[in-house]
Enzyme design. Structure first.
Site, PDB file in Angstrom:
ATOM      1  N   HIS A 113     -10.864   0.604   0.621  1.00  0.00           N
ATOM      2  CA  HIS A 113     -10.802   1.743   1.544  1.00  0.00           C
ATOM      3  C   HIS A 113     -12.190   1.868   2.161  1.00  0.00           C
ATOM      4  CE1 HIS A 113      -9.338   6.009   2.487  1.00  0.00           C
ATOM      5  NE2 HIS A 113     -10.583   5.968   2.945  1.00  0.00           N
ATOM      6  N   ASN A 144      -4.682   5.748  -7.586  1.00  0.00           N
ATOM      7  CA  ASN A 144      -5.299   7.084  -7.584  1.00  0.00           C
ATOM      8  C   ASN A 144      -4.336   8.159  -8.070  1.00  0.00           C
ATOM      9  OD1 ASN A 144      -3.736   6.827  -5.266  1.00  0.00           O
ATOM     10  ND2 ASN A 144      -5.091   8.051  -3.976  1.00  0.00           N
ATOM     11  N   HIS A 154       0.832  -1.208   0.000  1.00  0.00           N
ATOM     12  CA  HIS A 154       0.000   0.000   0.000  1.00  0.00           C
ATOM     13  C   HIS A 154       0.865   1.257   0.000  1.00  0.00           C
ATOM     14  CE1 HIS A 154      -4.045   1.783   1.523  1.00  0.00           C
ATOM     15  NE2 HIS A 154      -3.376   2.667   0.801  1.00  0.00           N
ATOM     16  N   HIS A 214       1.795   5.084  -2.336  1.00  0.00           N
ATOM     17  CA  HIS A 214       1.411   6.057  -3.362  1.00  0.00           C
ATOM     18  C   HIS A 214       2.697   6.705  -3.881  1.00  0.00           C
ATOM     19  CE1 HIS A 214      -2.886   5.941  -2.136  1.00  0.00           C
ATOM     20  NE2 HIS A 214      -2.371   5.718  -0.936  1.00  0.00           N
ATOM     21  N   PHE A 215       3.073   6.386  -5.106  1.00  0.00           N
ATOM     22  CA  PHE A 215       4.278   6.981  -5.700  1.00  0.00           C
ATOM     23  C   PHE A 215       3.945   8.126  -6.657  1.00  0.00           C
ATOM     24  CE2 PHE A 215       7.568   3.302  -5.036  1.00  0.00           C
ATOM     25  CZ  PHE A 215       7.531   3.552  -3.674  1.00  0.00           C
ATOM     26  N   ARG A 216       2.650   8.448  -6.803  1.00  0.00           N
ATOM     27  CA  ARG A 216       2.174   9.706  -7.397  1.00  0.00           C
ATOM     28  C   ARG A 216       2.489   9.888  -8.877  1.00  0.00           C
ATOM     29  NH1 ARG A 216      -1.286  10.274  -3.299  1.00  0.00           N
ATOM     30  NH2 ARG A 216      -0.412  11.186  -1.396  1.00  0.00           N
ATOM     31  N   ASP A 233       0.740   2.688   3.785  1.00  0.00           N
ATOM     32  CA  ASP A 233      -0.083   3.733   3.164  1.00  0.00           C
ATOM     33  C   ASP A 233       0.768   4.994   2.975  1.00  0.00           C
ATOM     34  OD1 ASP A 233      -2.156   5.142   2.016  1.00  0.00           O
ATOM     35  OD2 ASP A 233      -3.247   5.467   3.885  1.00  0.00           O
ATOM     36  N   HIS A 261       3.015  14.267   0.390  1.00  0.00           N
ATOM     37  CA  HIS A 261       2.437  15.546  -0.034  1.00  0.00           C
ATOM     38  C   HIS A 261       3.514  16.612   0.108  1.00  0.00           C
ATOM     39  CE1 HIS A 261      -1.649  14.053  -0.363  1.00  0.00           C
ATOM     40  NE2 HIS A 261      -1.561  13.538   0.845  1.00  0.00           N
TER      41      HIS A 261
END
Length: 421
Positions: free
Chosen positions: A178, A94, A60, A62-64, A304, A308
């Protein structure tokens, strides 16, 4: 060849826990035993005082990429993972555009070839994350997608979820959910309760998670699909997962380090760097998560990892985005808060961070045996270090300045040293 000497090898598959040496040849674990040093080795690592474990697996992150690479990208995310001892990660879908088709999936797959670790990409369950129409799961699986998730958004159409589960069961792929009913969330990112009231916010009630977990556990039981409850935060949800397993559902749950370490009170100290979805909850919820980790109800620890920019996190609480980074602190938080406090053995911790997450995604990794791929982490569980700077592009973490136990000294992926402290 690489010789790793004098380390404490911990392997959850064989339950091996002994001081023994490893030889890595090309990209494989060539031999396990006791070996003398010699000139034939290109590198000899003295792992005295260190644990030698399977490379960690995080299902889980997020590498964006695509779309938000000012926060993180595949290269920086992979380096952050390597520093934390991870050799395989699963990226969420996402991004912008959303990974709901073969073209976007293949873009990430191609870019990931240059990463220092194994970066795998999950696909969305529904087109455009709209919750209305399923993606072409069969075509995406053929393209190499290991699993499906609309992480970041809850799926509200129960019939559509049942269709997705039936298809996932047929394809033998996991679905990860989620779990937050938006109609029961006043303000995201903080638990509904005392702290939210102090901040003048309604907050997000744990019942928003509970109702969704109950539904998806029952749909998993009905369909036989392999279902992953992501970042479980509610103590009641832990009990429901335990009950669903008892009934025979193929449900696994993942806990994030922040949910077994912090509580809603920490929002008052760390502000937006303690804002995430689902939020930090009460001490009771945290203790129930630790209990679930201890008794096997929660089989996976997953970060997770949600980077940012500083500008985004510097906004007022209600406007700042949810999420914190976690790859570089995850193992140390597990050692400090679970192993050193006797909630988990080192074997249990490694199991929840390697072979169990690998099994969820049907990956033949997460163990140490002759002939296995040489994905290895070497860390000193007794070495104390202070969280100061990050390899990640982001530093949105509530753990900055904290002293933790468990220092990663080497990460080896596919037989190559990809991180060396």
């Amino acid at each position: 060849m690489i010789l790793i000497k004098n380390g404490r090898v911990i392997d959850p598959k064989s339950q091996r826990d002994e001081n023994i040496d490893l030889i890595i040849k090309e990209n494989k674990i060539y031999k396990i035993g006791k070996f003398d040093e010699s000139d034939e080795y290109e590198k000899i690592i003295d792992a005295s005082g260190n644990v030698v474990a399977p490379g960690l697996v995080d299902v889980h992150v997020h590498f964006r990429d695509p779309g938000f690479t000012y926060k993180e990208d595949i290269e920086s995310g992979a380096k952050s993972a390597a520093r934390g001892g991870f050799t395989t990660v699963i990226c969420m879908a996402n991004t912008n555009p959303i990974v709901d088709n073969e073209d976007t999936f293949n873009y990430v797959k191609e870019k990931s070839k240059n990463a220092c670790i194994n970066v795998l990409q999950a696909a969305a369950i529904t087109k455009g994350f709209e919750g209305k129409e399923l993606v072409d799961m069969e075509a995406l699986k053929k393209a190499g997608v290991p699993g499906f998730t609309d992480d970041g958004l809850p799926l509200m159409d129960s019939n559509l979820i049942m269709e997705a589960m039936i298809k996932a069961k047929e394809l033998d792929v996991p679905l990860s959910f989620h779990e937050e009913d938006p109609s029961l969330v006043g303000n995201p990112g903080v638990n509904a309760g005392k702290v939210a009231s102090e901040l003048g916010l309604k907050g997000a009630s744990s019942v928003a998670e509970d109702v969704m977990v109950a539904r998806d556990c029952m749909l998993a039981l009905k369909t036989g699909a392999k279902v992953d409850i992501q970042h479980i935060s509610s103590g009641v949800s832990v009990d429901m997962v335990r009950f669903a397993k008892y009934l025979g559902a193929t449900v696994v749950a993942e806990a994030s380090p922040h949910h077994f370490t912090l509580t809603e009170e920490d929002v008052l100290e760390f502000g937006t760097n303690a804002k995430m979805n689902p939020p930090l909850r009460s001490k009771w919820d945290r203790d129930k998560i630790i209990e679930g980790l201890n008794d096997g109800t929660i089989e996976i620890i997953a970060t997770d990892h949600a980077p940012h920019s500083k500008e985004e996190k510097d906004r007022e609480f209600i406007k700042a985005p949810s999420g914190i980074i976690g790859l570089e602190t995850s193992l140390a938080l597990g050692i400090t808060n679970l192993v050193h406090k006797n909630h988990l053995s080192m074997m249990q911790l490694i199991e929840k961070m390697s072979i169990n997450p690998a099994k969820l995604y049907n990956l033949n990794i997460g163990f140490i045996e002759e002939g296995a791929v040489a994905d290895i982490v070497i860390f000193n569980p007794e070495e104390e270090w202070t969280v100061e700077s990050f390899v990640s592009k982001a530093d949105n973490s509530p753990f900055k300045g904290k002293s933790l136990y468990g220092k990663v000294n080497y990460t080896i992926c596919n037989g190559e040293i990809v991180y060396n402290a």
